[in-house]
Design a protein around this motif. Structure first.
Motif, PDB file in Angstrom:
ATOM      1  N   GLU A 138       0.837  -1.184   0.000  1.00 46.72           N
ATOM      2  CA  GLU A 138       0.000   0.000   0.000  1.00 46.72           C
ATOM      3  C   GLU A 138       0.883   1.250   0.000  1.00 46.72           C
ATOM      4  O   GLU A 138       1.857   1.329   0.755  1.00 46.72           O
ATOM      5  N   PHE A 139       0.522   2.218  -0.835  1.00 46.62           N
ATOM      6  CA  PHE A 139       1.299   3.450  -0.958  1.00 46.62           C
ATOM      7  C   PHE A 139       0.400   4.667  -0.810  1.00 46.62           C
ATOM      8  O   PHE A 139      -0.719   4.700  -1.330  1.00 46.62           O
ATOM      9  N   THR A 140       0.901   5.681  -0.121  1.00 48.68           N
ATOM     10  CA  THR A 140       0.395   7.044  -0.216  1.00 48.68           C
ATOM     11  C   THR A 140       1.604   7.913  -0.525  1.00 48.68           C
ATOM     12  O   THR A 140       2.513   8.034   0.312  1.00 48.68           O
ATOM     13  N   LEU A 141       1.652   8.467  -1.723  1.00 44.82           N
ATOM     14  CA  LEU A 141       2.798   9.267  -2.156  1.00 44.82           C
ATOM     15  C   LEU A 141       2.440  10.743  -2.075  1.00 44.82           C
ATOM     16  O   LEU A 141       1.411  11.163  -2.595  1.00 44.82           O
ATOM     17  N   ALA A 142       3.300  11.501  -1.406  1.00 52.32           N
ATOM     18  CA  ALA A 142       3.109  12.951  -1.253  1.00 52.32           C
ATOM     19  C   ALA A 142       1.758  13.257  -0.621  1.00 52.32           C
ATOM     20  O   ALA A 142       1.081  14.204  -0.999  1.00 52.32           O
ATOM     21  N   GLY A 143       1.361  12.448   0.348  1.00 51.40           N
ATOM     22  CA  GLY A 143       0.049  12.620   0.947  1.00 51.40           C
ATOM     23  C   GLY A 143       0.000  13.609   2.088  1.00 51.40           C
ATOM     24  O   GLY A 143      -1.061  14.055   2.475  1.00 51.40           O
ATOM     25  N   ASN A 144       1.164  13.967   2.648  1.00 46.71           N
ATOM     26  CA  ASN A 144       1.180  14.854   3.805  1.00 46.71           C
ATOM     27  C   ASN A 144       2.379  15.781   3.689  1.00 46.71           C
ATOM     28  O   ASN A 144       3.443  15.497   4.210  1.00 46.71           O
ATOM     29  N   GLY A 161       4.238  16.327   1.120  1.00 47.42           N
ATOM     30  CA  GLY A 161       5.323  15.716   0.373  1.00 47.42           C
ATOM     31  C   GLY A 161       5.836  14.421   0.956  1.00 47.42           C
ATOM     32  O   GLY A 161       6.771  13.831   0.415  1.00 47.42           O
ATOM     33  N   GLN A 162       5.255  13.937   2.056  1.00 49.13           N
ATOM     34  CA  GLN A 162       5.722  12.713   2.695  1.00 49.13           C
ATOM     35  C   GLN A 162       5.048  11.492   2.082  1.00 49.13           C
ATOM     36  O   GLN A 162       3.860  11.504   1.784  1.00 49.13           O
ATOM     37  N   ASP A 163       5.837  10.435   1.889  1.00 46.84           N
ATOM     38  CA  ASP A 163       5.330   9.152   1.394  1.00 46.84           C
ATOM     39  C   ASP A 163       5.113   8.202   2.567  1.00 46.84           C
ATOM     40  O   ASP A 163       5.899   8.195   3.525  1.00 46.84           O
ATOM     41  N   PHE A 164       4.084   7.372   2.460  1.00 46.78           N
ATOM     42  CA  PHE A 164       3.851   6.289   3.414  1.00 46.78           C
ATOM     43  C   PHE A 164       3.668   4.995   2.629  1.00 46.78           C
ATOM     44  O   PHE A 164       3.062   4.994   1.555  1.00 46.78           O
ATOM     45  N   TYR A 165       4.192   3.904   3.170  1.00 46.92           N
ATOM     46  CA  TYR A 165       4.053   2.615   2.499  1.00 46.92           C
ATOM     47  C   TYR A 165       4.051   1.501   3.529  1.00 46.92           C
ATOM     48  O   TYR A 165       4.547   1.649   4.653  1.00 46.92           O
ATOM     49  N   ASP A 166       3.465   0.378   3.163  1.00 46.08           N
ATOM     50  CA  ASP A 166       3.440  -0.780   4.052  1.00 46.08           C
ATOM     51  C   ASP A 166       3.171  -2.037   3.247  1.00 46.08           C
ATOM     52  O   ASP A 166       2.700  -1.981   2.111  1.00 46.08           O
ATOM     53  N   ILE A 167       3.472  -3.169   3.870  1.00 46.85           N
ATOM     54  CA  ILE A 167       3.059  -4.480   3.373  1.00 46.85           C
ATOM     55  C   ILE A 167       1.888  -4.928   4.225  1.00 46.85           C
ATOM     56  O   ILE A 167       1.973  -4.928   5.459  1.00 46.85           O
ATOM     57  N   SER A 168       0.793  -5.287   3.591  1.00 47.85           N
ATOM     58  CA  SER A 168      -0.405  -5.686   4.324  1.00 47.85           C
ATOM     59  C   SER A 168      -0.743  -7.153   4.064  1.00 47.85           C
ATOM     60  O   SER A 168      -0.889  -7.576   2.913  1.00 47.85           O
ATOM     61  N   LEU A 169      -0.871  -7.894   5.168  1.00 44.75           N
ATOM     62  CA  LEU A 169      -1.382  -9.271   5.123  1.00 44.75           C
ATOM     63  C   LEU A 169      -2.761  -9.336   5.769  1.00 44.75           C
ATOM     64  O   LEU A 169      -3.220 -10.408   6.156  1.00 44.75           O
ATOM     65  N   VAL A 170      -3.416  -8.176   5.879  1.00 48.71           N
ATOM     66  CA  VAL A 170      -4.752  -8.110   6.463  1.00 48.71           C
ATOM     67  C   VAL A 170      -5.735  -8.971   5.674  1.00 48.71           C
ATOM     68  O   VAL A 170      -6.662  -9.553   6.239  1.00 48.71           O
ATOM     69  N   ASP A 171      -5.513  -9.060   4.362  1.00 46.67           N
ATOM     70  CA  ASP A 171      -6.356  -9.901   3.512  1.00 46.67           C
ATOM     71  C   ASP A 171      -5.709 -11.248   3.230  1.00 46.67           C
ATOM     72  O   ASP A 171      -6.157 -11.981   2.341  1.00 46.67           O
ATOM     73  N   GLY A 172      -4.632 -11.577   3.946  1.00 42.40           N
ATOM     74  CA  GLY A 172      -3.966 -12.844   3.741  1.00 42.40           C
ATOM     75  C   GLY A 172      -2.696 -12.711   2.911  1.00 42.40           C
ATOM     76  O   GLY A 172      -2.196 -11.606   2.673  1.00 42.40           O
ATOM     77  N   PHE A 173      -2.205 -13.843   2.440  1.00 39.37           N
ATOM     78  CA  PHE A 173      -0.890 -13.937   1.779  1.00 39.37           C
ATOM     79  C   PHE A 173      -1.001 -14.830   0.556  1.00 39.37           C
ATOM     80  O   PHE A 173      -1.667 -15.865   0.598  1.00 39.37           O
TER      81      PHE A 173
END
Length: 244
Positions: free
Chosen positions: A112-118, A120-132
């Protein structure tokens, strides 16, 4: 007022240096992966929303900022005699290699990505909330910040997935994906919904700890924020690797 707000937002992006991000996909798996993309927030979809990536292949996409969206890999894909394209995992239901604005069906490993959302700051993660479904990593190139670091779920969780979460292949024996407890059982305590929605009320479970113990940098359930979110400033580019 709308014009002033738009000018203010534009100035903020210019001041902090909002740049398109180049996201480079590499497939280190011993099998072909079909990466897919989905843009959120009501913004237009990327020009490429799905493609084939054979073993050891690399492909880059330029993603305009600001951006919010998801990237994942589909596996065991094929085209039938009618020309319909489908995948055993990560299927988006478009009938084509391109997903065309559709998301991947769980269980699926998500980046999951949010680019320049705050500012100019980027946020990213790996999510296994829906499984693998496939091992995956994301690594920034350039950029800065204390949490501007690689994040990875490199272990193949299909190999020891609990039997009540396992998705079997056509042969009925091999495990091709691993559901989260939310996807498998649809209960509020696993999905962090209803009485478990307020902050602090949704706790880890034995199922989420299966994912967390093997992939400590990934989201193992919906409220798993403190150890699972990463960020960069300075216009970073990113590498997404399947089977890192």
């Amino acid at each position: 007022m709308k014009t002033l707000a738009l000018l203010s937002l534009t100035f903020t992006f210019l001041f902090y240096g909002v740049h398109p991000a180049t996201i480079t996909f590499t497939n280190n798996c011993l099998y072909t992966v079909w990466p897919a993309t989905l843009t959120g927030g009501g913004r237009p979809q990327q020009s490429t929303t799905g493609f084939e990536l054979v073993t050891k292949a690399t492909r880059s996409l330029d993603v305009p900022a600001p951006f919010m969206g998801w990237f994942w890999g589909r596996t065991k894909c094929s085209t039938d005699l009618t020309g319909k394209f489908t995948c055993a995992t990560g299927e988006c239901g478009s009938g084509q290699i391109s997903c065309n604005g559709a998301g991947g069906n769980p269980p699926v490993s998500l980046i999951e990505f949010t680019l320049a959302g705050n500012g100019g700051q980027d946020f990213y993660d790996i999510s296994l909330v829906d499984g693998f479904n496939v091992p995956i990593s994301v690594s920034p190139r350039s950029g800065s910040g204390n949490k501007c670091i690689p994040a990875s779920c490199a272990r193949n969780l299909n190999s020891d997935c609990p039997s009540d979460l396992a998705v079997k292949g056509k042969d009925g024996n091999s495990v091709i994906a691993c559901k989260s407890a939310c996807v498998a059982f649809h209960r509020p305590e696993y999905c962090c919904t209803e009485n478990f929605k307020p902050p602090g009320t949704c706790k880890p479970t034995n199922y989420s700890m299966f994912f967390k113990s093997r992939c400590p940098q990934a989201y193992s359930y919906a409220s798993d924020d403190p150890t699972s979110t990463f960020s960069c400033v300075g216009g970073a580019n990113y590498d997404i690797t399947f089977c890192p």
